[in-house]
Design a protein around this motif. Structure first.
Motif, short mmCIF file in Angstrom:
data_model
loop_
_atom_site.label_atom_id
_atom_site.label_comp_id
_atom_site.label_asym_id
_atom_site.label_seq_id
_atom_site.Cartn_x
_atom_site.Cartn_y
_atom_site.Cartn_z
N VAL A 1 0.96 -1.24 -0.04
CA VAL A 1 -0.05 -0.08 0.12
C VAL A 1 0.89 1.32 0.03
O VAL A 1 1.82 1.41 0.69
N TYR A 2 0.48 2.22 -0.70
CA TYR A 2 1.17 3.76 -1.03
C TYR A 2 0.32 4.63 -0.38
O TYR A 2 -0.99 4.80 -1.31
N VAL A 3 0.66 5.50 0.17
CA VAL A 3 -0.23 6.84 0.49
C VAL A 3 0.30 8.19 0.22
O VAL A 3 1.60 8.45 0.74
N PRO A 4 0.00 8.83 -1.28
CA PRO A 4 0.82 9.95 -1.56
C PRO A 4 0.52 11.24 -0.82
O PRO A 4 -0.60 11.17 -0.08
N GLY A 5 1.15 12.18 -0.99
CA GLY A 5 0.82 13.41 -0.55
C GLY A 5 -0.45 14.28 -0.84
O GLY A 5 -1.10 13.76 -1.64
N GLY A 6 -0.51 15.39 -0.60
CA GLY A 6 -1.85 16.41 -0.89
C GLY A 6 -2.56 16.64 0.44
O GLY A 6 -3.26 15.85 0.76
N ALA A 7 -2.56 17.92 0.76
CA ALA A 7 -3.30 18.05 1.82
C ALA A 7 -4.63 17.71 2.02
O ALA A 7 -5.28 17.05 3.17
N LYS A 8 -5.45 18.18 0.91
CA LYS A 8 -6.66 17.59 0.91
C LYS A 8 -7.21 16.19 1.13
O LYS A 8 -7.86 15.67 1.82
N SER A 9 -6.23 15.60 0.34
CA SER A 9 -6.58 13.99 0.06
C SER A 9 -5.99 13.42 1.66
O SER A 9 -6.97 12.39 2.09
N ILE A 10 -5.03 14.05 2.20
CA ILE A 10 -4.53 13.39 3.45
C ILE A 10 -5.70 13.52 4.53
O ILE A 10 -6.18 12.62 5.36
N ALA A 11 -6.34 15.14 4.58
CA ALA A 11 -7.35 15.12 5.55
C ALA A 11 -8.54 14.22 5.42
O ALA A 11 -9.24 13.92 6.49
N VAL A 12 -9.04 13.90 4.13
CA VAL A 12 -9.99 12.96 4.07
C VAL A 12 -9.78 11.57 4.52
O VAL A 12 -10.57 10.91 5.21
N LEU A 13 -8.53 11.09 4.11
CA LEU A 13 -8.18 9.74 4.59
C LEU A 13 -7.86 9.64 5.95
O LEU A 13 -8.24 8.28 6.36
N GLU A 14 -7.43 10.52 6.55
CA GLU A 14 -6.92 10.35 8.09
C GLU A 14 -8.49 10.19 8.97
O GLU A 14 -8.35 9.56 9.97
N THR A 15 -9.44 10.65 8.24
CA THR A 15 -10.86 10.45 9.07
C THR A 15 -11.74 9.53 8.33
O THR A 15 -12.75 9.15 8.57
N GLU A 16 -11.16 8.89 7.15
CA GLU A 16 -11.94 7.86 6.49
C GLU A 16 -11.60 6.38 7.35
O GLU A 16 -10.44 5.84 7.31
N ALA A 17 -12.46 5.91 8.07
CA ALA A 17 -12.45 4.50 8.83
C ALA A 17 -11.93 3.42 7.84
O ALA A 17 -11.13 2.62 8.33
N ASN A 18 -12.41 3.30 6.53
CA ASN A 18 -11.86 2.34 5.63
C ASN A 18 -10.78 2.49 5.30
O ASN A 18 -10.16 1.29 5.02
N ALA A 19 -10.15 3.73 5.07
CA ALA A 19 -8.79 3.82 4.70
C ALA A 19 -7.72 3.34 5.97
O ALA A 19 -6.82 2.78 5.65
N ILE A 20 -8.23 3.73 7.15
CA ILE A 20 -7.33 3.34 8.44
C ILE A 20 -7.52 1.73 8.56
O ILE A 20 -6.26 1.28 8.98
N HIS A 21 -8.72 1.11 8.40
CA HIS A 21 -8.84 -0.02 8.47
C HIS A 21 -7.92 -1.02 7.45
O HIS A 21 -7.29 -1.82 7.67
N PHE A 22 -7.80 -0.33 6.12
CA PHE A 22 -7.10 -0.94 4.96
C PHE A 22 -5.67 -1.02 5.36
O PHE A 22 -4.91 -1.79 5.39
N LEU A 23 -5.23 0.42 6.04
CA LEU A 23 -3.64 0.20 6.27
C LEU A 23 -3.29 -0.68 7.65
O LEU A 23 -2.23 -1.26 7.64
N ASN A 24 -4.17 -0.54 8.69
CA ASN A 24 -4.07 -1.53 9.63
C ASN A 24 -4.07 -3.08 9.32
O ASN A 24 -3.05 -3.84 9.86
N GLU A 25 -4.99 -3.28 8.62
CA GLU A 25 -4.82 -4.71 8.18
C GLU A 25 -3.55 -5.09 7.24
O GLU A 25 -3.30 -6.19 7.35
N ALA A 26 -3.14 -4.26 6.44
CA ALA A 26 -2.04 -4.47 5.70
C ALA A 26 -0.70 -4.67 6.50
O ALA A 26 0.03 -5.61 6.25
N PHE A 27 -0.64 -3.77 7.47
CA PHE A 27 0.43 -4.12 8.61
C PHE A 27 0.46 -5.30 9.46
O PHE A 27 1.22 -5.84 9.58
#
Length: 729
Positions: A631-657
């Motif tokens: 999994v790769y997470v690129p930069g971009g302030a607005k994109s980052i703001a959405v992803l850090e509050t997106e439960a599915n994105a956080i779960h995606f990363l936790n599960e990959a780890f």
């Protein structure tokens, strides 16, 4: 019949002799008038013939009757084992002539590409079961050689559960769903299987393989294949040697985590089938090298084990594997049923230069395969089904029977005959005819096993000792899971006794998980394969120690880790993503051979920070981390703001780890990682060595980050972080 819309251009298919031989039996999917099975054009296939618009359907509607009758008979009996399979066409090319050991033409001719058809399969499950069951995988290769078909019918594990084919029905009955309730499907974690195994210590070695990560491959393209049995090779002089066949994947041997496998079964039960199909369609053709372990006849008895025992392997330290050629799968089937489902393999399909040994499991298989095809494929003419036809002509006196397709001319179907010039004539050995190896036999007829088959534990111990610590942990967890599903305590206790003869620490760890003690003395008798005279004592296993402490080839930790070709990478992004960092990393990944997909909160197109539109491949609703390798997470302030509050994105990363995968993030995207649970587990030092060890790369230089990420993905998994960095997901 003329084409309705003119000729249909064939697809861009690689040409070989088998492809050409299938073309007369292949129908185009478009451009034709609809007809009955007998060639009559149909002008209405949507409505049955009735007596008036609201009247009864008429019996004279031959179009309806033919369509419904064909539909009613479309299913054939599924294979008793290996029912769920995936197939592909390809070619085999020899590196160097093997004339010194065999007269088989396809192992002598370095100029010719031999067509092949390969079928991979799970063993225990039905056709509708999941690809990700913990199971042995079938690896069957049909070589269409100039001397006839040779079928190398193997598995992705080099040994088997039993020593004698007489026990095969018992094994399959034990592992299949239990007969009273037809549960569980495609799983060995139940009482009847472990009851059988605990009474059959000859299965100990195979159980170590089945409980290892070999039983849950990352891809069919990333697993080894083995002929299992010891065969013979025979040269032009009539000299014989023993041989073990190996398939070595050029992508390396890789697996998934057990928790991941269970999740994949829910997300995409066709995961392996889809992976194989997509790789071939994209031109990333799977490749294996054929390897031989050659043992001269004079060395038959030089080993600590019996070459004829199918529960034993030959360690590569004792007999190196010689890689002699490469198999490339380059074409998907045109029709699953006609090819993958109807292909008929048989361990008895051999060619001059290859012969059998006295392996008692192999000898039983020589009967079983033909018998199976007779009922599955409708009768004795299954060899005339296009996928099963050799590329050389077939001439014999066999006639008639269900589904006969060849139209033989002439009066005679017997030999010898004088009416038909005694055709077809028998070929002599000098003419390329098959002759069985002349092995001297002087023995009594007995129902027994050689005492050289009585060592059941030395190679099970060798296999366990050869594993890396993470692999040993996975075997312990697998045994704890499987035996934890067994309801009969006596079976658990018996298996702990068996495990204690493999490795005491292993037995103790499994016993701890089960809440049971390890018995000081395993239950007696251990082996319940009792001969007719009832002398149980004669059949107790020998406790032998292997002279080898470990074998590097038995651990997946030592496999190829220098490529990310065909690895599937997810890029998590949303509106406002930094297009430059996304595109640079994606370009580097694709250049290295990876498959990259953009995963976003919703499908469609996301708008990058520079105003450009980037197509979305998957949404969090349709994608899951278990379907990707990194999994790769690129930069971009607005994109980052959405992803850090997106439960599915956080779960995606936790599960990959959790599943020990490589993760990379732009320096600006560290806020997304900080929102994960695993960020608390990471060491603060972000030096390159830490990145390599932990598999998490963070950086502001996209080019440098891409290189680090590619290096991490090539390692496949970072299993060492599994226990100390365990996270909920």
């Amino acid at each position: 019949m003329a084409k309705k819309n003119g000729p249909v251009k064939p697809g861009n298919q690689p040409e070989n002799e088998k492809t050409r031989s299938l073309q007369p039996h292949t129908a185009d999917a478009t451009g034709e008038w609809m007809t009955t099975d007998h060639g009559v054009r149909i002008n209405d296939d949507q409505n049955s013939l009735k007596a008036g618009e609201r009247g009864a359907t008429l019996l004279e509607d031959f179009i309806l009757r033919e369509k419904i009758t064909h539909f009613d008979h479309e299913r054939i009996p599924e294979r008793i084992v290996h029912a769920r399979g995936s197939g592909a066409h390809g070619v085999f090319k020899l590196y160097k002539s093997q004339a010194a050991v065999t007269k088989a033409h396809f192992l002598n001719d370095t100029e010719t590409e031999t067509p092949v058809f390969v079928r991979f399969s799970t063993v225990a499950g039905s056709r509708g079961s999941t690809d990700l069951a913990r199971d042995v995988r079938g690896f069957a290769v049909k070589f269409y050689t100039q001397q006839g078909n040779f079928d190398l019918v193997g598995n992705n594990m080099p040994v088997f559960f039993i020593q004698d084919a007489m026990k095969f029905p018992d094994l399959v009955h034990a592992v299949k769903p239990e007969p009273d309730n037809e549960m569980p499907q495609a799983a060995s974690a139940h009482d009847t299987f472990w009851d059988f195994i605990s009474l059959m210590p000859e299965s100990a070695h195979m159980i170590m393989w089945a409980m290892s990560d070999r039983a849950i491959p990352r891809s069919l393209r990333m697993m080894e294949g083995f002929g299992v049995h010891t065969f013979r090779l025979i040269n032009e002089k009539g000299e014989a040697c023993f041989v073990k066949f190996h398939w070595k994947p050029l992508l390396g041997v890789h697996s998934v985590a057990w928790d991941e496998a269970q999740n994949i079964s829910g997300k995409d039960p066709d995961f392996h089938r889809r992976d194989l199909w997509d790789a071939i369609e994209s031109g990333a053709f799977p490749e294996w090298e054929l390897g031989l372990q050659i043992v001269p006849e004079a060395d038959e008895f030089k080993f600590e084990f019996d070459l004829l025992d199918p529960t034993k392997l030959i360690p590569e330290e004792l007999v190196p594997v010689q890689r002699i050629g490469k198999m490339t799968l380059n074409r998907n089937p045109d029709n699953f049923f006609a090819e993958t489902e109807q292909v008929a393999f048989h361990v008895g399909h051999i060619v001059p230069g290859i012969d059998f040994s006295n392996d008692p499991l192999m000898q039983g298989r020589l009967f079983s395969y033909t018998d199976t095809q007779l009922i599955r494929l409708g009768g004795p003419n299954f060899h005339e089904i296009p996928i099963n036809r050799p590329v050389v002509p077939v001439h014999n006196n066999q006639r008639d029977g269900f589904m006969r397709q060849t139209i033989n001319k002439g009066k005679t179907s017997y030999g010898p005959n004088s009416i038909g010039h005694n055709d077809p004539e028998q070929a002599k050995s000098a003419d390329g005819g098959f002759t069985s190896y002349q092995e001297r036999i002087d023995a009594k007829k007995v129902r027994a096993r050689s005492k050289s088959f009585f060592d059941h534990f030395s190679q099970a111990t060798l296999f366990f000792n050869s594993q890396s610590e993470p692999e040993k942990n996975h075997i312990t967890d697998a045994l704890s899971f499987e035996l934890g599903k067994v309801k009969t305590i006596a079976i658990r206790e018996r298996m702990l006794g068996i495990l204690s003869l493999i490795d005491l620490k292993l037995a103790a760890n499994v016993a701890s998980a089960l809440g049971l003690p390890v018995s000081k003395a395993p239950q007696q008798p251990i082996n319940h394969s009792i001969p007719a005279d009832g002398k149980i004592a004669d059949y107790q296993p020998l406790i032998v120690k292997s002279s080898l402490k470990s074998s590097a080839a038995l651990s997946m930790a030592n496999t190829v880790k220098d490529t990310i070709k065909t690895r599937k990478i997810a890029i998590l992004a949303a509106d406002g993503v930094a297009a430059d960092s996304l595109n640079l990393v994606k370009k580097a990944l694709v250049a290295a051979g990876a498959v990259v997909e953009l995963v976003a909160p919703k499908l469609g197109v996301i708008k990058a920070a520079d105003g450009s539109g980037i197509p979305v491949d998957q949404s969090f609703l349709t994608a899951a981390s278990v379907l990707y390798d990194a999994v790769y997470v690129p930069g971009g302030a607005k994109s980052i703001a959405v992803l850090e509050t997106e439960a599915n994105a956080i779960h995606f990363l936790n599960e990959a780890f959790k599943h020990c995968k490589a993760i990379a993030a732009d320096q600006d995207a560290i806020k997304v990682l900080e929102a994960t649970y695993f960020s608390k587990k990471l060491p603060k030092d972000a030096a390159d060595e830490t990145i390599r060890r932990e598999g998490v790369a963070i950086g502001s230089d996209a080019a440098k980050l891409a290189k680090q990420f590619i290096m991490a993905i090539a390692q496949h998994r970072f299993w060492e972080r599994e226990k100390p960095r365990k996270v909920p997901a």
